[in-house]
Design an enzyme around this catalytic site. Structure first.
Site, PDB file in Angstrom:
ATOM      1  N   GLU A 135      -4.058  -0.335 -20.399  1.00 20.73           N
ATOM      2  CA  GLU A 135      -2.651  -0.019 -20.175  1.00 20.73           C
ATOM      3  C   GLU A 135      -2.491   1.329 -19.457  1.00 20.73           C
ATOM      4  O   GLU A 135      -3.063   2.343 -19.889  1.00 20.73           O
ATOM      5  CB  GLU A 135      -1.899  -0.014 -21.514  1.00 20.73           C
ATOM      6  CG  GLU A 135      -0.429   0.353 -21.425  1.00 20.73           C
ATOM      7  CD  GLU A 135       0.386  -0.583 -20.534  1.00 20.73           C
ATOM      8  OE1 GLU A 135       0.168  -1.807 -20.600  1.00 20.73           O
ATOM      9  OE2 GLU A 135       1.234  -0.077 -19.762  1.00 20.73           O
ATOM     10  N   THR A 176       3.366  -4.564 -16.395  1.00 17.84           N
ATOM     11  CA  THR A 176       2.260  -5.279 -17.045  1.00 17.84           C
ATOM     12  C   THR A 176       2.268  -6.765 -16.691  1.00 17.84           C
ATOM     13  O   THR A 176       1.221  -7.350 -16.405  1.00 17.84           O
ATOM     14  CB  THR A 176       2.347  -5.157 -18.584  1.00 17.84           C
ATOM     15  OG1 THR A 176       2.155  -3.808 -18.953  1.00 17.84           O
ATOM     16  CG2 THR A 176       1.283  -6.009 -19.269  1.00 17.84           C
ATOM     17  N   HIS A 223       0.609   3.907 -23.455  1.00 13.53           N
ATOM     18  CA  HIS A 223       1.836   3.470 -22.771  1.00 13.53           C
ATOM     19  C   HIS A 223       2.818   4.634 -22.749  1.00 13.53           C
ATOM     20  O   HIS A 223       2.901   5.397 -23.697  1.00 13.53           O
ATOM     21  CB  HIS A 223       2.443   2.272 -23.518  1.00 13.53           C
ATOM     22  CG  HIS A 223       3.526   1.561 -22.744  1.00 13.53           C
ATOM     23  ND1 HIS A 223       4.756   2.116 -22.509  1.00 13.53           N
ATOM     24  CD2 HIS A 223       3.534   0.350 -22.141  1.00 13.53           C
ATOM     25  CE1 HIS A 223       5.494   1.273 -21.795  1.00 13.53           C
ATOM     26  NE2 HIS A 223       4.773   0.191 -21.551  1.00 13.53           N
TER      27      HIS A 223
HETATM   28  C1  GP9 Z   1       4.318  -4.755 -24.000  1.00 17.43           C
HETATM   29  C2  GP9 Z   1       3.394  -4.270 -22.969  1.00 17.43           C
HETATM   30  C3  GP9 Z   1       4.033  -3.255 -22.053  1.00 17.43           C
HETATM   31  O1  GP9 Z   1       4.060  -5.923 -24.677  1.00 17.43           O
HETATM   32  O2  GP9 Z   1       2.500  -5.156 -22.435  1.00 17.43           O
HETATM   33  O3  GP9 Z   1       4.421  -3.680 -20.796  1.00 17.43           O
HETATM   34  P1  GP9 Z   1       4.850  -2.636 -19.674  1.00 17.43           P
HETATM   35  O4  GP9 Z   1       6.032  -1.845 -20.199  1.00 17.43           O
HETATM   36  O5  GP9 Z   1       3.687  -1.729 -19.408  1.00 17.43           O
HETATM   37  O6  GP9 Z   1       5.212  -3.460 -18.494  1.00 17.43           O
HETATM   38 MN    MN Z   2       1.745  -1.889 -18.629  1.00 12.40          MN
END
Ligand code: GP9
Ligand code: MN
Length: 423
Positions: free
Chosen positions: A38, A82, A197
């Site tokens: 992430e 993501t 994140h």
């Molecule tokens: C949440 C995660 C975040 O389930 O996968 O997604 P993002 O905010 O990075 O697009």
């Molecule tokens: Mn992400």
């Protein structure tokens, strides 16, 4: 219509890059483990904060015999973040210019990795310690052909272990082990982490590196959450080694998108010790890519590529030719790999020219492109536009309805159910 898909197939066939015999089927029959890093940007790799490595474990993998590390690999996500990264790596199609294709096109017909591999004897699963409805995953995963989706319902999430978007990485991997062990082999799996994140806040008692001191909270915290993610990875690798999975699994780790946006360039200038130019900004869209295949000769690979290239690369490693599939990326290991990397806004990077906000730069000097090279830059721009337009046609027109590749059975999404009470 079927005329539209014929036009697309002519295009993707003409862009097909044939497998490199040195790598084709190198991982045939092996499990596949995708580890989603992430918000991990490539500048963190080998970066030292106050003399300390931020990602010592990932750094150590660069020297692993069987791991290939790509240092010119770029994310190609748009607003879907993501979900765009996931969409590209499962389909080798681009996300959409606006919004998230996961949320708006979940019922489309796809010929995605889990379906292709499912028809080659694989069981597929996604592991994610957040609610299954986030990014509409629990719907689109059925269309992609994922057999299992272990979402937050399958994890115990204590408040001390809870990050903004779900379970922290260390307990997440830990609790994933029995779920993983419930799968028959070979499996195709993806672990989506969340600890690193935005806004990069974490419980300070779990932090093992001091924050940066730019005064920009999210930039400063980013180093702590990235370090934590790196430690969690090391722990999971320890398990993979102990269980033996390490020796019969392809492991792919990729950064999904930038962690630090342009809005933080003042703090980033302090981190990198220089002012951030538009070319630097483009360069900062590099994300780490590690591909480990037992028995494969690793090393640092400087090829330019992006997330849309992952699926053909993986399928070829597994010994599955991609020539009958509608895919917009090309195998990173192929001698015919296309090193022009399209961004979702129509800009691009390549080994020679960068297009940033519609302006052209020499990628080695970072200077505005000399006028004699402008025709080439404009040609690249057209190629990028053409590629994105064809991909959008496929997605917006749901064109894969009209074409079934050889040896492929269309996905029946009604067969899938991820509710733990129905298992
Ligand atoms: C949440 C995660 C975040 O389930 O996968 O997604 P993002 O905010 O990075 O697009
Ligand atoms: Mn992400």
């Amino acid at each position: 219509s079927s005329d539209d898909i014929t036009e697309v197939i002519n295009y993707t066939k003409s862009n097909y890059a044939e497998p490199n015999p040195a790598y084709f089927a190198k991982g045939k029959g092996m499990n596949v483990i995708y580890l989603h890093l992430e918000s991990m940007q490539n500048f963190l790799i080998n970066y030292k904060l106050n003399g300390q490595e931020v990602t010592p474990f990932l750094n150590s993998l660069i020297k692993d015999q069987n791991t290939m590390y790509f240092d010119n690999f770029f994310h190609q996500t748009g607003q879907g973040k993501t979900s765009d990264a996931e969409f590209m790596l499962e389909n080798s199609l681009f996300g959409l210019p606006e919004g998230s294709v996961f949320t708006t096109k979940g019922l489309n017909t796809f010929q995605a990795a889990p379906a292709i591999l499912g028809q080659n004897g694989y069981t597929s699963a996604v592991f994610h310690g957040n609610s299954g409805s986030f990014w509409n995953r629990n719907e689109i995963y059925k269309s992609l052909g994922f057999d299992k989706f272990f979402d937050a319902n399958y994890y115990q999430i204590n408040s001390a272990d809870e990050a903004e978007y779900g379970l922290m990485d260390k307990p997440f991997y830990q609790q994933s082990i029995p779920l993983l062990e419930s799968l028959p082999q070979p499996f195709y799996t993806k672990f989506i982490t969340v600890a690193n994140h935005y806004p990069y806040a974490m419980n300070q008692k779990d932090a093992t590196i001091a924050p940066a001191t730019t005064g920009d909270k999210s930039v400063d915290g980013y180093f702590q959450t990235a370090r934590y993610a790196d430690e969690a990875l090391r722990q999971f690798f320890d398990y993979l080694k102990k269980s033996g999975l390490y020796n019969n699994s392809i492991i792919i780790m990729y950064g999904d998108h930038y962690g630090i946006s342009e809005n933080h360039n003042k703090a980033m200038a302090q981190i990198l010790g220089k002012e951030i130019t538009p070319v630097d900004n483009a360069g900062l869209q590099r994300v780490p890519l590690f591909i480990r295949v037992p028995g494969m000769q690793g090393g640092v690979n400087h090829e330019y590529g992006g997330q849309v290239d992952l699926l053909p690369t993986l399928l070829h490693l597994l010994g599955i030719d991609t020539k009958d599939y509608v895919q917009f990326g090309t195998d990173l290991l192929s001698k015919q790999h296309d090193s022009l990397v399209a961004f979702r806004n129509g800009d691009y990077v390549s080994p020679t020219i960068y297009s940033v906000d519609g302006k052209y730069y020499d990628s080695t000097t970072g200077l505005k492109l000399e006028s004699d090279k402008l025709p080439e830059a404009k040609k690249y721009k057209q190629l990028v536009q053409e590629k994105l337009t064809f991909s959008d046609k496929v997605v917006n027109g749901d064109l894969l309805r009209f074409y079934t590749p050889k040896n492929f059975t269309p996905v029946d999404r009604t067969k899938y159910d991820y509710n733990p009470t129905h298992q």
